[in-house]
Structure formats: C-alpha cells, structure tokens
Design an enzyme around this catalytic site. Structure first.
Site, PDB file in Angstrom:
ATOM      1  N   LYS A 186      40.046  41.080  42.235  1.00  0.00           N
ATOM      2  CA  LYS A 186      40.514  40.687  41.119  1.00  0.00           C
ATOM      3  C   LYS A 186      40.600  41.779  40.042  1.00  0.00           C
ATOM      4  O   LYS A 186      39.886  42.792  40.051  1.00  0.00           O
ATOM      5  CB  LYS A 186      39.576  39.511  40.606  1.00  0.00           C
ATOM      6  CG  LYS A 186      38.202  39.698  40.575  1.00  0.00           C
ATOM      7  CD  LYS A 186      37.551  38.437  40.324  1.00  0.00           C
ATOM      8  CE  LYS A 186      35.827  38.434  40.686  1.00  0.00           C
ATOM      9  NZ  LYS A 186      35.685  38.257  42.072  1.00  0.00           N
ATOM     10  N   GLU A 212      40.655  32.658  40.685  1.00  0.00           N
ATOM     11  CA  GLU A 212      39.317  32.055  40.635  1.00  0.00           C
ATOM     12  C   GLU A 212      38.828  31.566  39.380  1.00  0.00           C
ATOM     13  O   GLU A 212      39.206  32.095  38.217  1.00  0.00           O
ATOM     14  CB  GLU A 212      37.999  32.795  41.254  1.00  0.00           C
ATOM     15  CG  GLU A 212      38.477  33.360  42.560  1.00  0.00           C
ATOM     16  CD  GLU A 212      37.255  33.961  43.328  1.00  0.00           C
ATOM     17  OE1 GLU A 212      37.074  34.082  44.238  1.00  0.00           O
ATOM     18  OE2 GLU A 212      36.454  34.683  42.484  1.00  0.00           O
ATOM     19  N   SER A 247      36.304  31.431  37.978  1.00  0.00           N
ATOM     20  CA  SER A 247      35.272  32.117  37.481  1.00  0.00           C
ATOM     21  C   SER A 247      35.817  33.531  36.729  1.00  0.00           C
ATOM     22  O   SER A 247      35.095  34.520  36.697  1.00  0.00           O
ATOM     23  CB  SER A 247      34.195  32.488  38.641  1.00  0.00           C
ATOM     24  OG  SER A 247      34.963  33.326  39.762  1.00  0.00           O
ATOM     25  N   SER A 275      28.250  43.326  38.980  1.00  0.00           N
ATOM     26  CA  SER A 275      29.481  42.720  38.481  1.00  0.00           C
ATOM     27  C   SER A 275      29.032  42.185  37.063  1.00  0.00           C
ATOM     28  O   SER A 275      28.726  42.870  35.698  1.00  0.00           O
ATOM     29  CB  SER A 275      29.931  41.591  39.024  1.00  0.00           C
ATOM     30  OG  SER A 275      31.211  41.012  38.588  1.00  0.00           O
ATOM     31  N   HIS A 276      29.122  41.032  36.640  1.00  0.00           N
ATOM     32  CA  HIS A 276      28.831  40.307  35.268  1.00  0.00           C
ATOM     33  C   HIS A 276      27.313  40.019  35.252  1.00  0.00           C
ATOM     34  O   HIS A 276      26.919  39.460  34.100  1.00  0.00           O
ATOM     35  CB  HIS A 276      29.613  38.987  35.182  1.00  0.00           C
ATOM     36  CG  HIS A 276      29.350  37.972  36.544  1.00  0.00           C
ATOM     37  ND1 HIS A 276      29.394  38.369  37.706  1.00  0.00           N
ATOM     38  CD2 HIS A 276      28.357  36.885  36.333  1.00  0.00           C
ATOM     39  CE1 HIS A 276      29.160  37.534  38.412  1.00  0.00           C
ATOM     40  NE2 HIS A 276      28.552  36.455  37.596  1.00  0.00           N
ATOM     41  N   THR A 330      35.711  30.253  47.739  1.00  0.00           N
ATOM     42  CA  THR A 330      35.426  31.423  46.608  1.00  0.00           C
ATOM     43  C   THR A 330      34.953  32.566  47.103  1.00  0.00           C
ATOM     44  O   THR A 330      34.069  32.703  48.451  1.00  0.00           O
ATOM     45  CB  THR A 330      33.895  30.843  45.780  1.00  0.00           C
ATOM     46  OG1 THR A 330      34.723  29.561  44.922  1.00  0.00           O
ATOM     47  CG2 THR A 330      33.812  31.977  44.799  1.00  0.00           C
ATOM     48  N   ASP A 357      31.914  45.227  35.601  1.00  0.00           N
ATOM     49  CA  ASP A 357      32.671  46.078  36.406  1.00  0.00           C
ATOM     50  C   ASP A 357      34.122  45.942  36.456  1.00  0.00           C
ATOM     51  O   ASP A 357      34.905  46.664  37.198  1.00  0.00           O
ATOM     52  CB  ASP A 357      32.324  45.763  38.064  1.00  0.00           C
ATOM     53  CG  ASP A 357      32.786  44.587  38.467  1.00  0.00           C
ATOM     54  OD1 ASP A 357      32.920  43.719  37.723  1.00  0.00           O
ATOM     55  OD2 ASP A 357      32.914  44.629  39.866  1.00  0.00           O
ATOM     56  N   ARG A 406      22.696  42.308  45.630  1.00  0.00           N
ATOM     57  CA  ARG A 406      22.321  42.290  44.356  1.00  0.00           C
ATOM     58  C   ARG A 406      20.926  42.077  44.108  1.00  0.00           C
ATOM     59  O   ARG A 406      20.590  40.914  44.580  1.00  0.00           O
ATOM     60  CB  ARG A 406      23.377  41.306  43.455  1.00  0.00           C
ATOM     61  CG  ARG A 406      24.707  41.442  43.447  1.00  0.00           C
ATOM     62  CD  ARG A 406      25.542  40.798  42.598  1.00  0.00           C
ATOM     63  NE  ARG A 406      26.806  41.021  42.581  1.00  0.00           N
ATOM     64  CZ  ARG A 406      27.858  40.206  41.973  1.00  0.00           C
ATOM     65  NH1 ARG A 406      27.557  39.327  41.261  1.00  0.00           N
ATOM     66  NH2 ARG A 406      29.066  40.676  41.764  1.00  0.00           N
ATOM     67  N   ASP A 443      36.381  43.518  36.893  1.00  0.00           N
ATOM     68  CA  ASP A 443      37.287  42.566  37.724  1.00  0.00           C
ATOM     69  C   ASP A 443      37.452  41.142  37.221  1.00  0.00           C
ATOM     70  O   ASP A 443      38.521  40.480  37.588  1.00  0.00           O
ATOM     71  CB  ASP A 443      36.772  42.485  39.253  1.00  0.00           C
ATOM     72  CG  ASP A 443      35.320  41.890  39.149  1.00  0.00           C
ATOM     73  OD1 ASP A 443      34.746  41.450  38.035  1.00  0.00           O
ATOM     74  OD2 ASP A 443      34.839  41.805  40.493  1.00  0.00           O
ATOM     75  N   ARG A 444      36.855  40.713  35.825  1.00  0.00           N
ATOM     76  CA  ARG A 444      37.087  39.510  35.329  1.00  0.00           C
ATOM     77  C   ARG A 444      37.447  39.493  34.088  1.00  0.00           C
ATOM     78  O   ARG A 444      37.503  40.787  33.597  1.00  0.00           O
ATOM     79  CB  ARG A 444      35.580  38.671  35.245  1.00  0.00           C
ATOM     80  CG  ARG A 444      35.082  38.598  36.683  1.00  0.00           C
ATOM     81  CD  ARG A 444      33.674  37.650  36.469  1.00  0.00           C
ATOM     82  NE  ARG A 444      33.146  37.580  37.902  1.00  0.00           N
ATOM     83  CZ  ARG A 444      32.406  36.447  38.257  1.00  0.00           C
ATOM     84  NH1 ARG A 444      32.222  35.379  37.628  1.00  0.00           N
ATOM     85  NH2 ARG A 444      31.885  36.352  39.469  1.00  0.00           N
ATOM     86  N   ASP A 459      34.430  42.073  32.272  1.00  0.00           N
ATOM     87  CA  ASP A 459      32.918  41.946  32.494  1.00  0.00           C
ATOM     88  C   ASP A 459      32.684  43.337  32.740  1.00  0.00           C
ATOM     89  O   ASP A 459      33.012  44.293  32.732  1.00  0.00           O
ATOM     90  CB  ASP A 459      32.763  41.211  33.669  1.00  0.00           C
ATOM     91  CG  ASP A 459      33.142  41.828  34.986  1.00  0.00           C
ATOM     92  OD1 ASP A 459      34.292  42.322  35.007  1.00  0.00           O
ATOM     93  OD2 ASP A 459      32.924  41.117  36.111  1.00  0.00           O
TER      94      ASP A 459
END
Length: 560
Positions: free
Chosen positions: A386, A373, A375, A119-120, A354, A286, A24, A288-289, A284
């Site tokens: 996730k 998690e 998060s 991601s986020h 994590t 992508d 990233r 996964d959250r 989020d």
C-alpha cells in the site's frame, strides 16, 4: 579488504513469529543480547533458493527512522557480510518508506528487502520496533516464508557475524565491507521519479497555478514520508512550505502516534478546519497508509477513498489511461463501496483477508489494478505494498480533473457526487487497543459458537434482520491457498454488516476491531453524520458481541 567472520553461539527466543507485517515488539525486546541477530540470521537463512538465497543476494534496506534503527542497520551489515550477500542498497540515514522500498526492489530486480519499521505503532525507547522481509516482487513475505523464518528462530544455535567497520549511512555513494557492497542512495529520488510516470504533474501544477488560493496541508507525522512530502509538494509542485507539517523524521515521532486517523492526526484536522485549508492529508510512520480530508470537516473514509479513486482512475490518472484497470479488490472489513464501482464499470472484483500479500497475488496475475483496506491502506499495481503518498497524489489528480469540469469543486462536493451515482455506504471502525488477550479470545470463541450454531440467522436485532453469519474464509484464486478464520461477519438482509476481528499489528495485548456498515440510496441521507447514521447498528454490534463484558472497555480507543 579481508574480513574475519565469527560464529556466535546463541539460543532461541520465544515468540519470534513474523506476520505479513513482520516481527513487531518493544524496543527493549529487540535490544536483548542476540535477539535481533537471531532474527536477521533467520531471515537470511530463509530466503528461498527460488529467489536466489542469501549468498550473492542484493537486498534493499531501510526503515521509518524510529528509535534503534541505527544499531540494527549495523547488525544487518555484519550478518549480511558473513552470509555472502553481494549488495545492500540502503536509504540515506537508513530512511526509506515501505512503498519506496517495494519500488526499489522491483526497479533493481533485487532478491528482496529488509524493512525496519513498526508502521503506525509509536516509536521511542519504550515503544515499538519492527523488522520484516519483502520478496523479489516487492511485496510482503508469504506465509510459507514467514513460517520458515519462525522455524529457524526456534532451533537457531549460532549466527555468523563479520568484523567490519561501522558504516556511515549519511554519505551517498558506495562503501565496501569485504565482498559486500553497501550503496547509500537518496531515499526520495527514485520514488518521485516513479510518481512522475503515474501522474500528470503538469496538469496538477496548472491546477494550482489557476487556483492560487487553493490550500493544501500534508502531515508527515514526523515519520518517513516527511522528506517525500517536502520534495513532492514544495520542490516539485511549487507549493509554499506552509503546505507541509511535521516533515522531519524523528526517532519517537515527536512523542505522537504516527497513525493517520482522526484521533492521532488531530493536529492536521484542526488546522485544516480552522485555517481555511481546502485539502489535507497525512501518512503514517513508514508511509504506506494515508488519510484524506477536506475543509469544513469533510472526512473521506478509506473505503470511500479507494472507491472514488477507482471511479476516476482511467480519466484522471495517466497510468490507468495507458494500462487500463484489470480488476478491483478490497479487504473483507472494507465497505462494499468499491464493489459498487466494479459492478457499474463491469470489472472483476475480489474480497480478500486483511494483509497486502493477497492483493499482490492478484496483481502479479494481472487481475487487480486498484485495491484498498479500511485501515487507511490504498494502493495499485505500480508496487506491491500500500502506498500513502500515491493515494494522496491520486486524490490531488482527481481534484484537478473534477475542477477542470466543474470549477470550485471541493472534497465534500466530490464525495456527494459519488454518492449520487452509487449511494452511500456509511462505515465506521471502533478500535479497542491493548485489551487483555484472554478476554478478547473468549469473546471470539463465543461468537464462533453462535455462528456455528446458526442461532442468529433469521432473527431481528434493532430492526436489522440477520441474513447470514460466518467466520470469513478465503480461497486464493491464484495459488489455491485457503485462509480461514479471518473475521466474524454478521450480514443483514439490507446488506448492512457487522465485522469483528482481532488485529495482529500491535506489539502487546490484543486490539479488537469492530466494523459497522449500512448502505443508503436515499439522497436525503447522504449528508448525514456517520456516527448518527450508524448508531442503531453500533448498538446491535455491542449487544451481539458483548464486547464490554469480555474486554471491560466501555469506550473504544479510536473511532474512524
């Protein structure tokens, strides 16, 4: 058609070291000449021969729709064609959630997948981009593969690129680039079909039919799950379009931060509390959250969420009725609420660092079925990532199940019922984002010195007596690998905990995460506000860490 392949001379770039969440960086870094090409070539060269290598490979490709996605998709096609990759399966317009990609890798028995996401993290020309490689089990690359990718980036001298026409990723169907087949698929269909094998859609529809005034609001945060949420809630479950918001993926996520928490999803929180919604959820960038909330300011911490899902799994979710629950696992900073469910149900449980790869090892060995998690990541062994939408559907299934037994039960009622069985683990996380890296490192060095000396053990701070301190280390029971220095832990006699760790998900600077947890089995305290219940322990955490001194931050960026 015949294609020409060109070898392009290049030189290494510093810092192309991927973590389990991939590489990233700011978009402008990826836009440097040769930068992205170098990294894609390194990924293909690093695909283990045990997985079949790049030649003849089938790869799943897609991302979260963020800025620079279109350009990187074309680069992947050209380098894949030159490397002898057999097939790319790509989501329409390059859109594919991380959970959907994991499912497709497993469903198609693909060699692996290239996921284009940060991601986020925020998107746009001045923000972040990311690339990561997932293995044939659908999960993130293990450390030996990410290390190999990095080693290649440090010595790379050339990459090979094919002269092929630009691919139109808006058109479903197959296209050819030499011997490379590119299959563009409906980005949502396979994933929704998978959910139908996990959850009882008829029972959920019956709940909404019998409770016509029950209002749901899903926030896609202008990320990848917008189309998934629209297809699921509006087209499959028959809810009104007012049940979804920000459901169109945008390259800059609408200028917002696509992180589903109380700070960055404040639009959702305000609407749920002000417009009479019973249930709210966000995912989020992508996909996964997730974040789960109820009306009247009922916030479900991720720690409580995974514990409640585990508690109801075999009753409310057909997948677990059929397959059982083999075990539970949580990341180390996540509260002990899940442990209490495991103990009561007689299940094996694990505390891991994590990083989702640790859960994947346990799942592949059939020793973990549900995990999470703190998060905002929750998942199960249906895939190896996730899964935000899965978690939201798990909660809707639980709401439907509980309301069949006790009509009118709200999210808050479900929380309080859970606390009456297990007690309540008050839990909060303070994020200090983009702090100066050397100051954060100095803070951790000092904490390690205190822990190694044992100086704090037996001492009392703010009424909390220290039982033990350490820097968490994990010995993986599946592959025997040892992961050290995974986070500072200060554990007190009453099981309260302070955890401090540096996060690796940002693209620059450092993010300090401070976690505080306090257990109560006093029913009179279960409805107390989290921050009020934790304030004495938070004060101790700030005193022991000297966080303000080392980072210069008086206030966190985000509190969850």
């Amino acid at each position: 058609m015949a294609i020409s392949i060109q070898s392009v001379a290049t030189t290494p770039f510093e810092g192309q070291k991927p973590g389990t969440s991939g590489l990233r960086k700011r978009v402008k870094i990826f836009q440097q000449r040769h930068y992205t090409e170098n990294f894609i070539q390194a990924i293909l060269d690093a695909i283990p021969q045990s997985e079949g290598g790049a030649k003849g490979a089938t790869l799943i490709v897609g991302g979260d729709g963020r800025y620079y996605l279109d350009e990187v998709l074309q680069i992947i096609v050209k380098i894949s064609a030159a490397a002898g990759v057999s097939k790319l399966v790509v989501g329409r317009n390059g859109i594919l959630s991380t959970p959907a990609a994991s499912h497709l890798i497993r469903q198609r028995k693909a060699t692996g997948g290239i996921l284009l996401t940060a991601s986020h993290n925020p998107g746009g020309p001045d923000n972040d981009f990311g690339i990561k490689y997932n293995m044939s089990n659908g999960g993130p690359s293990p450390e030996n593969v990410t290390n190999h990718i990095y080693e290649i980036t440090t010595t790379i001298k050339e990459y090979k690129i094919a002269d092929v026409p630009k691919v139109d990723f808006s058109q479903l169907g197959t296209q050819q680039a030499g011997d490379l087949t590119i299959e563009v698929i409906d980005e949502v269909a396979d994933y929704i079909d998978m959910l139908k094998t996990i959850f009882d859609f008829d029972a959920i529809k019956s709940f909404f039919k019998d409770n016509k005034n029950y209002k749901v609001l899903f926030d896609g945060m202008n990320g990848v799950t917008g189309p998934y949420g629209y297809r699921l809630f509006v087209e499959e479950l028959g809810l009104p379009e007012s049940s979804v918001m920000r459901f169109k993926p945008l390259p800059d996520f609408g200028g917002a931060h696509p992180d589903p928490n109380l700070t960055y999803a404040h639009d959702l929180v305000e609407r749920v509390n002000n417009e009479g919604y019973d249930f709210g959820a966000a995912s989020d960038g992508d996909g996964d959250r997730n974040m789960i909330i109820g009306g009247n300011h009922a916030f479900v911490t991720p720690s409580d969420s995974v514990a409640i899902i585990a508690h109801y799994a075999k009753e409310a979710i057909p997948y677990f009725k059929k397959n059982g629950v083999h075990g539970l696992a949580r990341s180390m900073p996540t509260s002990l609420a899940l442990d209490r469910v495991a103990e009561k149900q007689g299940l094996e449980y694990f505390e891991v660092p994590t990083g989702w790869k640790f859960f994947g090892n346990l799942m592949d060995a059939k020793r973990c079925s549900i995990c999470g998690e703190e998060s905002f990541g929750t998942g199960s062994d249906h895939i190896r990532e996730k899964d935000g939408v899965w978690a939201i559907m798990a909660w809707i299934s639980i709401i439907a199940f509980v309301n069949k037994q006790t009509p009118g039960s709200s999210v808050q009622d479900i929380l309080q019922k859970h606390y009456k069985i297990y007690g309540r683990n008050f839990f909060s996380r303070y994020d200090y984002e983009d702090v100066e890296g050397s100051g954060a490192d100095d803070m951790v060095s000092r904490l390690n010195e205190k822990i190694n000396s044992g100086e704090w053990v037996g001492q009392v701070f703010g009424g909390f007596k220290v039982k033990t301190t350490d820097n968490f280390s994990y010995n993986d029971p599946i592959d025997g690998s040892i992961s050290k220095n995974q986070g500072i832990r200060i554990i007190f006699e009453d099981t309260s905990r302070i955890v401090i760790r540096l996060s690796g998900t940002g693209s620059q600077g450092a993010t300090v995460r401070l976690y505080v947890e306090k257990y109560s089995n006093n029913p009179a305290e279960y409805a107390n506000a989290t921050q009020d219940a934790l304030k004495p322990l938070i004060d101790v955490a700030l005193e022991l860490s000297q966080l303000e001194k080392f980072t210069g931050r008086k206030e966190p960026t985000v509190i969850t």
